[in-house]
Enzyme design. Structure first.
Site, PDB file in Angstrom:
ATOM      1  N   ASN A   1     -16.828   7.028  32.475  1.00 19.36           N
ATOM      2  CA  ASN A   1     -16.614   6.825  31.042  1.00 19.36           C
ATOM      3  C   ASN A   1     -17.544   7.781  30.299  1.00 19.36           C
ATOM      4  OD1 ASN A   1     -16.400   5.925  28.433  1.00 19.36           O
ATOM      5  ND2 ASN A   1     -17.341   3.922  28.794  1.00 19.36           N
ATOM      6  N   TRP A   2     -16.990   8.894  29.847  1.00 16.30           N
ATOM      7  CA  TRP A   2     -17.821   9.942  29.233  1.00 16.30           C
ATOM      8  C   TRP A   2     -18.178   9.637  27.774  1.00 16.30           C
ATOM      9  CZ3 TRP A   2     -14.804  14.718  31.592  1.00 16.30           C
ATOM     10  CH2 TRP A   2     -15.191  14.855  32.919  1.00 16.30           C
ATOM     11  N   LYS A   3     -17.696   8.489  27.274  1.00 16.98           N
ATOM     12  CA  LYS A   3     -18.047   8.053  25.913  1.00 16.98           C
ATOM     13  C   LYS A   3     -17.944   9.234  24.938  1.00 16.98           C
ATOM     14  CE  LYS A   3     -20.758   4.346  27.885  1.00 16.98           C
ATOM     15  NZ  LYS A   3     -21.743   3.318  27.692  1.00 16.98           N
TER      16      LYS A   3
ATOM     17  N   HIS B   1     -13.655  -2.108  25.719  1.00 17.97           N
ATOM     18  CA  HIS B   1     -15.051  -1.778  26.046  1.00 17.97           C
ATOM     19  C   HIS B   1     -15.962  -2.422  24.997  1.00 17.97           C
ATOM     20  CE1 HIS B   1     -18.772   0.362  26.646  1.00 17.97           C
ATOM     21  NE2 HIS B   1     -18.336   0.676  27.851  1.00 17.97           N
TER      22      HIS B   1
ATOM     23  N   SER C   1     -25.292   0.514  33.709  1.00 19.93           N
ATOM     24  CA  SER C   1     -26.464   1.141  34.346  1.00 19.93           C
ATOM     25  C   SER C   1     -26.275   1.438  35.832  1.00 19.93           C
ATOM     26  CB  SER C   1     -27.721   0.300  34.124  1.00 19.93           C
ATOM     27  OG  SER C   1     -28.059   0.332  32.749  1.00 19.93           O
TER      28      SER C   1
ATOM     29  N   GLU D   1     -18.637  -5.848  32.856  1.00 20.15           N
ATOM     30  CA  GLU D   1     -19.735  -5.058  32.310  1.00 20.15           C
ATOM     31  C   GLU D   1     -20.658  -5.946  31.481  1.00 20.15           C
ATOM     32  OE1 GLU D   1     -18.972  -0.676  32.055  1.00 20.15           O
ATOM     33  OE2 GLU D   1     -17.981  -1.469  30.313  1.00 20.15           O
TER      34      GLU D   1
ATOM     35  N   GLY E   1     -26.104   0.810  28.997  1.00 20.75           N
ATOM     36  CA  GLY E   1     -27.020   1.659  28.245  1.00 20.75           C
ATOM     37  C   GLY E   1     -28.473   1.252  28.389  1.00 20.75           C
TER      38      GLY E   1
HETATM   39  P1  PGA Z   1     -23.860   3.032  31.264  1.00 19.03           P
HETATM   40  O1  PGA Z   1     -22.486   2.648  30.580  1.00 19.03           O
HETATM   41  O2  PGA Z   1     -23.540   3.439  32.696  1.00 19.03           O
HETATM   42  O3  PGA Z   1     -24.381   4.177  30.465  1.00 19.03           O
HETATM   43  O4  PGA Z   1     -24.732   1.827  31.234  1.00 19.03           O
HETATM   44  C1  PGA Z   1     -21.490   1.970  31.288  1.00 19.03           C
HETATM   45  C2  PGA Z   1     -20.308   1.681  30.389  1.00 19.03           C
HETATM   46  O5  PGA Z   1     -20.505   1.438  29.198  1.00 19.03           O
HETATM   47  O6  PGA Z   1     -19.156   1.713  30.821  1.00 19.03           O
END
Ligand code: PGA
Length: 250
Positions: free
Chosen positions: A8-10, A96, A211, A167, A173
């Site tokens: 997930n490259w956000k 999400h 994470s 999640e 994050g």
């Molecule tokens: P993260 O995000 O690996 O940076 O904690 C995971 C996600 O939001 O899918």
């Protein structure tokens, strides 16, 4: 069951970054002598087309980070599932927690409808669910995710048409991940609820996200009931993502 690594490259990468990362992953995956988990790259909408140009003909798939549930119409600034399908996305992240948080209309009813429309278009929604730190501290974590599964998985879905990502919001994050026992406990709850909702619901893949990095991916993927990982920050680094994809060998 097939294992997945979903990147997930956000909103992290620009065009050059997307290109370098995608080309690097395609080369490594194509050169790999051994079978790997299924890799799904989820870029921001403007980069769906260039990502597809790089991954076509490889074993890598692509997902969108969101879509609008309406098929067509006057929705300025939105992108429909038909549009993400048109540029060859095969998966869509649905619900999400970051998107739920910033968009009040992302209710369970809305997400159920969105997942249904995604399925009707032949794409696979990855429904993201999870509890906040407060919900966990007050003992409501299991009830929360069971409720999300009950309310947000469309009725009459078949395994193979949908995936779930557990999640925990307190891990996304952050530097925190649940213990093995906590992950297995939550995945067991999700699995029970999926079985109650969907015939053969135990065949629906359930990923863990929050994470994940190269050092904890193996232990997470070995947890009972975990069929893959959804990776954010560490998925925008070529070496890290490659290590996560190969973590079984470590
Ligand atoms: P993260 O995000 O690996 O940076 O904690 C995971 C996600 O939001 O899918």
């Amino acid at each position: 069951m097939q294992q997945y690594v979903v990147a997930n490259w956000k909103m992290y990468l620009d065009h050059n970054g997307v290109q370098e990362l995608t080309q690097g992953m395609v080369k490594r995956v194509m050169d790999s002598p051994k079978p790997l988990p299924k890799l799904v790259l989820c870029p921001s909408h403007p980069y769906l087309m260039p990502v597809y140009e790089h991954i076509k003909g490889s074993h890598i798939s692509m997902g969108a980070q969101n879509c609008h549930p309406e098929k067509y119409g006057p929705h300025t600034g939105e992108v429909s599932v038909a549009q993400v399908k048109d540029v060859n996305a095969e998966y869509v992240l649905v619900g999400h927690s970051e998107h739920r948080n910033e968009h009040a209309e992302q209710t369970s009813e809305h997400l159920n409808f969105k997942a249904k429309v995604v399925i009707e278009h032949g794409l696979i929604p990855i429904l993201c669910i999870g509890e906040t730190a407060e919900e966990r501290a007050s003992g409501k974590a299991k009830a929360k995710i069971a409720q999300q599964v009950a309310d947000e998985i469309p009725k009459s879905v078949h395994p193979g048409q949908i995936m779930v990502a557990y999640e925990p919001i307190w891990c996304i994050g952050s530097d925190r991940t649940p213990s093995k026992a906590e992950i297995e406990d939550m995945h067991e709850t999700i699995s029970q609820e999926l079985k109650a909702q969907v015939p053969n619901g135990n065949l629906i893949p359930v990923l863990y996200g929050g994470s994940v990095h190269a050092k904890n991916a193996k232990a997470i993927l070995e947890c009972k009931g975990v069929h893959g990982v959804l990776v954010g920050r560490q998925a925008v680094k070529l070496e890290e993502l490659w290590k996560i994809l190969n973590c079984k060998d470590e």
